[in-house]
Design an enzyme around this catalytic site. Sequence first.
Site, short mmCIF file in Angstrom:
data_model
loop_
_atom_site.label_atom_id
_atom_site.label_comp_id
_atom_site.label_asym_id
_atom_site.label_seq_id
_atom_site.Cartn_x
_atom_site.Cartn_y
_atom_site.Cartn_z
CG ASN A 9 -1.79 1.26 1.30
OD1 ASN A 9 -1.80 2.08 0.66
ND2 ASN A 9 -2.41 1.27 2.47
CD1 TRP A 10 3.83 1.06 -2.74
CD2 TRP A 10 3.77 1.82 -4.51
NE1 TRP A 10 4.42 0.36 -3.19
CE2 TRP A 10 4.54 0.93 -4.44
CE3 TRP A 10 3.62 2.78 -5.89
CZ2 TRP A 10 5.19 0.27 -5.83
CZ3 TRP A 10 4.33 2.17 -7.11
CH2 TRP A 10 5.00 1.23 -7.00
CD GLU A 97 -3.39 5.57 6.52
OE1 GLU A 97 -3.36 5.54 5.33
OE2 GLU A 97 -2.22 5.14 7.13
CD GLU A 167 -3.32 -2.42 7.43
OE1 GLU A 167 -2.33 -2.68 7.05
OE2 GLU A 167 -4.38 -1.49 7.25
CB SER A 212 4.95 -1.29 12.18
OG SER A 212 4.63 0.21 12.46
N GLY A 233 2.77 -1.12 4.35
CA GLY A 233 2.90 0.33 3.95
C GLY A 233 4.37 1.15 3.93
N GLY A 234 4.82 1.42 4.90
CA GLY A 234 6.27 2.14 4.74
C GLY A 234 7.37 1.36 4.02
P1 13P Z 1 2.89 0.78 7.68
O1 13P Z 1 3.51 -0.46 7.20
O2 13P Z 1 3.75 1.91 7.23
O3 13P Z 1 2.74 0.66 9.28
O4 13P Z 1 1.40 0.88 7.09
C1 13P Z 1 0.70 -0.14 7.57
C2 13P Z 1 -0.59 -0.12 6.46
O5 13P Z 1 -1.37 0.91 6.83
C3 13P Z 1 -0.79 -0.74 5.43
O6 13P Z 1 -2.20 -0.58 4.73
#
Ligand code: 13P
Length: 255
Positions: A9-10, A97, A167, A212, A233-234
């Site tokens: 997920n960018w 989000e 999540e 994370s 994500g990150g």
């Molecule tokens: P992170 O991996 O940056 O914590 O984000 C997780 C996320 O929201 C993937 O959808």
Amino acid sequence: MRAPLIAANWKMHMTREPAGRLAGDIVRGLAGLDGVQVVLCPPATALDVVARVLAGTPILLGAQTMHWETQGAYTGELSPPMLVDAGCRAVILGHSERRRYFGETDDGVGKKVRAALAHRLVPIACVGERLEEREAGSTDAVVVRQVRAAVAGSDAEALSSLVVAYEPVWAIGTGRHATGREADRVAALIRRTLAESAGPVAGRVRILYGGSVTPGNIGEFLEQPEIDGALVGGASLDAQAFIAIARAACRAGSP
Ligand code: 13P
């Protein structure tokens, strides 16, 4: 057997040129890799660029959100046929989000899951408790409520293509992750909840952990019996990190 799945997920990162480059680096880094399904979800403006890079590879293109209607007066929204037309095979739905900043509701996520299934898009439905809900001891109640709403009204057989991402909101982008054991416990709860409406099909639904995830901790999640991969994500913005995560899933998935 459920094939492991690693989804990127960018979020709201990457204009078209760096998006194409990142996708290209990931394609090269995963060339020849078998036994793990990989999905890249760039922002909407980069879907076409990434679609071109992924053409002819086993890596799937996904979107980050979608409206449930086929067309209409919904300024700014994208419909299921538009995503299919752009080359998408999957779509993230109900990300925390979206729920937090854009008012997405449990009921809306259910409508989106039904619309995705009707258009043969793999829905990646996100669930997870906020920190205050966790501290109040309501993690299970929140997750059960979100899962029931996500699958309400969907045909049981069609739900076999569903993916659920657990999540925990407090773990997203914070560097704090759930333990593998705790994530597995919630994943088992998600599967039991799915079985209420989908029966044995619940055994085919892939359940991911997100929050994370890094190359350093992915192993802890992949070794859990109820967890089939990760929504990243990150770390998915760094080609080498994402490649390492997908490779770990490939190893975990091989007999
Ligand atoms: P992170 O991996 O940056 O914590 O984000 C997780 C996320 O929201 C993937 O959808």
